[in-house]
Enzyme design. Sequence first.
Site, PDB file in Angstrom:
ATOM      1  N   LYS A 172       0.807  -1.217   0.000  1.00 29.75           N
ATOM      2  CA  LYS A 172       0.000   0.000   0.000  1.00 29.75           C
ATOM      3  C   LYS A 172       0.843   1.271   0.000  1.00 29.75           C
ATOM      4  CE  LYS A 172      -4.073  -2.085   2.130  1.00 29.75           C
ATOM      5  NZ  LYS A 172      -5.054  -2.026   3.230  1.00 29.75           N
ATOM      6  N   ASP A 216     -10.225   2.092   2.738  1.00 29.71           N
ATOM      7  CA  ASP A 216     -10.262   1.221   3.921  1.00 29.71           C
ATOM      8  C   ASP A 216     -11.050   1.842   5.070  1.00 29.71           C
ATOM      9  OD1 ASP A 216      -8.868  -1.001   3.006  1.00 29.71           O
ATOM     10  OD2 ASP A 216      -6.909  -0.174   3.545  1.00 29.71           O
TER      11      ASP A 216
END
Length: 287
Positions: A80, A117
């Site tokens: 990420k 997220d």
Amino acid sequence: MSTDPVAPFRRVSPTGATRVACVVGEPVTHSLSPVMHNAAFAALDLDWVYTAFSTSDGGAAVDAMRALGIAGMSVTMPCKESAAAACDELTPEAAALGAANALVLRDDGTVLGHSTDGEGLLASLRDEGIDVSGVRALVVGAGGAARASARALGGAGAEVVVVARRPEAAEAAADLAGTASHGARAAAWGDLPEEAHAAGLVLNGTPLGMEDEPPPFPVAVLTDRHVVVDLVYEPPETPLLAAGRAVGATTVGGRGMLLHQGAAAFRLWTGIEAPLPVMRRALDHRC
């Protein structure tokens, strides 16, 4: 939308015109994202296909996205941060986190990085009727998903405490939560049992639990007043969730967050609202 009950789980037959989306990370063999997204594409009769590529190099994955014309990319650990650094542009949320989990290849060939997220976590908690405003929330870990969780919980009014093995990483994650939360702070790894006992919500943002490892703190500190959240979604009931359930705690597994962050990514890639019931059914089908 197809009304065929089998359609969401039917394999598609790609052609040269099929648009491709994927998940990258290591490991990804356990990933349920292909099941979830291919079900959504099939249900809406979209000529898309979703697959998984194993890599620990997020920058190389973004380069491949540009070179191969991959329309959408989900990013999981440990990519990420490196994927975010390789994007041409980041949304304010992804830039603040220094991490991106949903990438879009734009018409001009540039890559925009998003973070879905945090919104996925809050949506999964709302599904369970959980309001975090005013709750002391302990976030264990300081990786991309944990940082996004800390920021989202702080933004929703929780009093966030972050514990991670690296003190500087815990401090940085707490700072993200503190931009919108009173009392956000980092605590020492050795204080984890006490912090878990004192919290109202305990969130595991580490990979512990994926391979049946023990939880990162003694589960004896959990009680029936706790909300226990584990971002690990495979297995669907981790040792931490099982321990919480055994003492009567409210437990929330990682599949809800997977569903909602994926639905947000689906919307970013296609411009179409995701068929949540179909995606949820696909995940349940794989239990």
